[in-house]
Scaffold this motif. Structure first.
Motif, PDB file in Angstrom:
ATOM      1  N   GLN A 508      21.735  83.202 102.683  1.00  0.00           N
ATOM      2  CA  GLN A 508      22.495  83.615 103.810  1.00  0.00           C
ATOM      3  C   GLN A 508      22.251  83.112 105.337  1.00  0.00           C
ATOM      4  O   GLN A 508      23.616  83.112 105.968  1.00  0.00           O
ATOM      5  CB  GLN A 508      22.101  85.120 103.867  1.00  0.00           C
ATOM      6  N   ARG A 509      21.160  82.542 105.364  1.00  0.00           N
ATOM      7  CA  ARG A 509      21.107  81.570 106.287  1.00  0.00           C
ATOM      8  C   ARG A 509      21.774  80.767 106.218  1.00  0.00           C
ATOM      9  O   ARG A 509      22.622  79.881 107.623  1.00  0.00           O
ATOM     10  CB  ARG A 509      19.285  81.533 107.000  1.00  0.00           C
ATOM     11  N   LEU A 510      22.420  79.904 104.861  1.00  0.00           N
ATOM     12  CA  LEU A 510      22.786  78.776 104.995  1.00  0.00           C
ATOM     13  C   LEU A 510      24.377  79.349 105.201  1.00  0.00           C
ATOM     14  O   LEU A 510      25.059  78.350 106.251  1.00  0.00           O
ATOM     15  CB  LEU A 510      22.978  77.925 103.997  1.00  0.00           C
ATOM     16  N   HIS A 511      24.805  80.591 104.453  1.00  0.00           N
ATOM     17  CA  HIS A 511      26.031  80.434 104.912  1.00  0.00           C
ATOM     18  C   HIS A 511      26.674  81.141 106.508  1.00  0.00           C
ATOM     19  O   HIS A 511      27.773  80.631 106.955  1.00  0.00           O
ATOM     20  CB  HIS A 511      26.399  82.149 104.424  1.00  0.00           C
ATOM     21  N   ARG A 512      25.400  81.854 107.218  1.00  0.00           N
ATOM     22  CA  ARG A 512      25.804  81.733 108.637  1.00  0.00           C
ATOM     23  C   ARG A 512      25.631  80.650 109.633  1.00  0.00           C
ATOM     24  O   ARG A 512      26.410  80.415 110.427  1.00  0.00           O
ATOM     25  CB  ARG A 512      24.626  82.773 108.882  1.00  0.00           C
ATOM     26  N   ARG A 513      24.970  79.276 108.898  1.00  0.00           N
ATOM     27  CA  ARG A 513      25.192  77.838 109.726  1.00  0.00           C
ATOM     28  C   ARG A 513      26.398  77.007 110.026  1.00  0.00           C
ATOM     29  O   ARG A 513      26.682  76.595 110.326  1.00  0.00           O
ATOM     30  CB  ARG A 513      23.463  77.376 109.728  1.00  0.00           C
ATOM     31  N   ILE A 514      26.475  77.249 108.854  1.00  0.00           N
ATOM     32  CA  ILE A 514      27.770  76.964 108.427  1.00  0.00           C
ATOM     33  C   ILE A 514      29.513  76.935 108.820  1.00  0.00           C
ATOM     34  O   ILE A 514      29.917  76.705 109.475  1.00  0.00           O
ATOM     35  CB  ILE A 514      28.511  76.863 106.526  1.00  0.00           C
ATOM     36  N   GLY A 515      29.012  78.260 108.830  1.00  0.00           N
ATOM     37  CA  GLY A 515      29.878  79.438 110.056  1.00  0.00           C
ATOM     38  C   GLY A 515      30.170  78.795 111.285  1.00  0.00           C
ATOM     39  O   GLY A 515      30.805  78.699 111.829  1.00  0.00           O
TER      40      GLY A 515
END
Length: 842
Positions: A508-515
């Motif tokens: 989830q953290r990676l998903h947010r960082r990419i966004g």
């Protein structure tokens, strides 16, 4: 379901002061969705009386027909003299009884009546139509003509029951019993703690062999059939005002006495009925499945082709009704019409009453198959009390005898399929454990008895479910009944207590960082529906054997045009780009992150999980194995200007390099090293397409593509010229990344810059050369940048020159020239060994 409060009071002795709003609040607390309370006759003020038309003078000098009438209103006008009224309606004659509103009265909607001069005459009042009185349209739109037995001057407000309150209830599918006054009255009595006068408690004669013959060929489709016969009906008999007004308040239109009575009983008891003209039935009434292609004309005049799954009512000729949906035109009740030769009034005098119980699923499918919803099918679909059929038939017979002067035949036909009452075993404390409230056994038993259940047992209750509640099938249904009757508002509010240490997962953290990274790079996020069609893949130019064409098709899609789950994010993104471009936004950079759905090569059927216990790990694993693969993807699309022009200088259009850079942005956030090389795939231009790869556990994996879309794809999708796109597999990129992305190191020592120009074959990708230089330079290399690409006669045919700027820095000291040169030479040597590169000018 529209429920008049005056009708509801017949079955429950509500407090005199109870208003429709009060009953609404009680029923909502009990779990019913009472949407509105309509106040009929609001603002109505008399005098409103019965009048008898004495004379009619036709005024012909005007553009439309006008009548000047004198009407006897008794002593209602204070003089006893005839009332003079101008009226434009023509559906009444001299001697008719009509509704007259006198000067000083106010009709619904604030319409005040006064004496006024019109069409050269003085009109002292108005003759009223049903619409003007707020009675609802009866289909004619004309004046209300009353039966002759009412005396002039009689109060029409009370006679026509013009003042009332009507509760409009949105009945949910699990509460079909509330599609009747009986069901709503039961809920009202329970909510107020009052006794119920059940209208179904009638003295019903026992079945005998003298009734109308009936044969059931499909007992699963029809498990109960009651037939009663009434003869000698007066064909001129009309529904009394009270019956018509109750139907109108409930939202139904009065038609004829026999039909009105069956509709009235259906509203009262919830049991749909049908009246057949006995003279038009030939032989035995039967219930069977239709023959495929069999033809039948329903009461609405439509000729229908039946399906083999349709349940039909028949006589010796064939179908005479769609069971539980609509009757047939060939046995319709005939209106009273005078014979032109003899003058005798013709019409139906003998009727056969059908009160049956049909399978809910069969009725629902038939109604949908023929697009023929009706009040009867609406009730059968939700469940009808099978034990009410005999009482409903008796109630219909009693009303026809009372209102039409008929005679009830002694014969009673009742066919009943064997069956046992349904029982549910439930622990006495089960509602307590579901609600988290200590109700106690006494409360649980009392509440279950209030809804009609028979309860036996101590700690383990055996509950016999009432026949009108087919929705009560398991312990949780019974728990819900107890909880709702005790009041949802009385349940305590408790916040969940999550265990400490639970936060966002790494994924989830990676998903947010990419966004955030893509948004920071100028992209705008869009959210698309995860559906597509095979045509969308054709437009992308994918090969016939491409894995993305193995679609997971939905059984019940939202749209037949997009019946499958997406295997790529590009169709949705490109559709969003096309719509925005068409609406004037030409400089676009969009991105989306989400799941795609890839069908497994081995198709498995998902098992239905149990609801009475927690599924086992094996059952959950088997369910997961039946699901399609659902990798996460990130994708971007670009068109128009990437950098705007202005006083600062010229802008530039978006191109394939921006799409590749978006992929690098994603990889950087995951801490992965992205390999970029020339490729060719599906929707991308073969000369401007990059393959994206990562290395996981020493194995290289293709994770996506980026570049400019093929002109054929751009044309097929109606996109702007030179549209670029990128799509990448986030799961594999994450697997290739560092578990913890280190922060940047900042050194206080100076940088040493060394440039190198290498000559390589045209076929060698610049990315491969850069990767080898980085590896050869070692830890002292801080960054590397390609700043020039040159081709020409000076370096030879089939060759190109790549010039790189290498920056060296040490974290703990100032580098010497020898150290920087050694690192540069090592990088060049490894590049020569791996790619065949030579120093330019060497």
């Amino acid at each position: 379901m529209r429920v008049p409060l005056s009708w509801l009071r017949e079955y429950v002795d509500l407090p005199e002061t109870a208003t429709g709003r009060d009953v609404q609040a009680k029923l909502i607390s009990a779990g019913l969705e009472v949407e509105t309370v309509e106040r009929l006759g609001a603002g109505l003020a008399g005098p409103l009386v019965v009048g008898r038309v004495l004379t009619i003078e036709e005024l012909t000098e005007f553009k439309k027909p006008i009548r000047f009438c004198t009407v006897d209103v008794g002593e209602a006008n204070g003089t006893g003299e005839p009332q003079e009224i101008v009226c434009g309606a023509r559906n009444f004659a001299v001697g008719d009884k009509v509704v007259v509103v006198l000067p000083g009265a106010v009709l619904p909607g604030g319409f005040a009546i006064s004496e006024r001069k019109t069409y050269g005459k003085v009109s002292r009042g108005m003759i009223c139509s049903s619409g003007e009185l707020g009675m609802g349209e009866d289909g004619s739109g004309g004046i209300v003509v009353l039966p002759p037995e009412y005396e002039p001057g009689t109060d029409a407000v009370e006679l026509l029951e013009l003042v009332d309150e009507v509760l409009d209830i949105a009945v949910t599918p699990d509460r079909g019993y509330c599609l009747s006054l009986r069901g709503v009255a039961r809920e009202t009595a329970t909510a107020y703690g009052l006794p119920l006068r059940d209208p179904a408690l009638l003295d019903v004669p026992a079945a005998n062999t003298h009734g109308y013959p009936v044969r059931i060929d499909d007992p699963q489709g029809c498990d109960r059939f009651t037939a009663r016969t009434v003869t000698g009906l007066d064909p001129e008999a009309r529904s009394p005002i009270w019956l018509q007004r109750r139907l109108q308040k409930a939202g139904m239109r009065p038609i004829s006495l026999a039909v009105d009575v069956t509709n009235y009983v259906m509203l009262e008891l919830g049991q749909p009925l049908h009246a057949y003209d006995r003279a038009r039935i030939e032989g035995t009434i039967g219930v069977r499945r239709a023959e495929q292609g069999e033809k039948f004309t329903t009461l609405d005049g439509a000729a229908r082709v039946l399906d083999a799954q349709d349940l039909v009512i028949t006589d010796d000729r064939g179908p005479i009704g769609l069971a539980g949906v609509m009757g047939g035109a060939n046995t319709e009740i005939a209106d009273a019409v005078p014979d032109p030769e003899t003058g005798r009034i013709g019409g139906t005098t003998d009727v056969v009453i059908e009160a049956a119980h049909f399978d809910a699923l069969s009725v629902a499918r038939t109604a949908r198959r023929h697009k023929l919803g009706s009040e009867a099918s609406r009730r059968f679909e939700r469940g009808v009390d099978p034990l009410a059929a005999a009482a409903a038939a008796q109630r219909t017979v009693d009303l026809l005898v009372l209102l039409a002067g008929g005679t009830a035949e002694a014969g009673v036909t009742e066919i009943v399929a064997p069956g046992e009452p349904r029982t549910v075993t439930v622990p006495a404390d089960h509602p307590d454990r579901v609600a988290g409230v200590a109700y106690g056994r006494e409360t649980v038993v009392r509440r279950l008895q209030e809804i009609g259940c028979d309860v036996a047992g101590a700690d383990e209750l055996t509950v016999t479910v009432p026949s009108w509640r087919p929705d009560l099938t398991d312990p949780n249904d019974l728990a819900e009944e107890v909880i709702r009757l005790e009041g949802y508002e009385n349940l305590p509010s408790t916040l969940p207590k999550p265990p400490a240490g639970r936060g966002l997962t790494g994924r989830q953290r990676l998903h947010r960082r990419i966004g955030r990274a893509l948004a920071g790079a100028g992209y705008v996020e869009v959210l698309n529906y995860p559906f597509l069609s095979a045509h969308a893949l054709d437009q992308l130019g994918l090969a016939a054997d491409d894995p993305h064409r193995r679609l997971v098709t939905l059984v019940n899609p939202l749209s037949d045009e997009e019946p499958a789950l997406r295997t790529t994010l590009l169709p949705g993104l490109l559709g969003a780009l096309r719509r925005n471009d068409g609406r004037g936004s030409h400089d676009l950079a969009l991105f989306e992150t989400g799941l795609v759905f890839l069908a497994r090569e081995e198709r498995r059927l998902a098992a239905r999980l149990p609801v009475d216990r927690r599924p086992t790990e094996e059952e959950i694993a088997a369910l997961g194995a039946a699901l399609p693969e659902q990798p996460r993807r990130a994708a971007v699309v670009l068109a128009g200007a990437r950098e705007q022009s202005g006083w600062w200088g010229r802008g530039r259009p978006a191109d394939w390099a921006d799409a590749v850079e978006a992929a690098r942005t994603v990889a950087r956030e995951a801490g992965a090293e992205l390999l970029v090389r020339q490729g060719a795939y599906g929707p991308w231009h073969p000369g401007r397409c990059a393959e994206l790869a990562v290395v996981v556990d020493g194995t290289e994996h293709l994770v996506g593509h980026a570049g400019e879309l093929h002109p054929r794809v751009v044309k097929a999708l109606g996109l702007p010229a030179r549209t670029s796109a990128m799509e990448i597999d986030l799961d594999r990129v994450e697997a290739a990344g560092e578990p913890v992305v280190p922060g940047p190191r900042i050194s206080t020592f100076p940088v040493a810059t060394q440039d190198v120009a290498l000559v390589v074959d045209d076929s060698v990708p610049a990315g491969d050369v850069e990767r080898v230089l980085r590896e050869g330079a070692g830890e002292l290399l801080e960054s590397i940048r390609l700043f020039d690409v040159f081709t020409g006669e000076q370096i030879g045919a089939g060759k190109k020159s790549l010039a790189y700027a290498l920056r060296f820095r040490a974290p703990d000291r100032t580098l010497t020239v020898e150290e920087a040169s050694t690192a540069r030479e090592a990088a060049v040597a490894l590049a020569g060994e791996r790619t065949g590169a030579v120093l330019r000018g060497a």
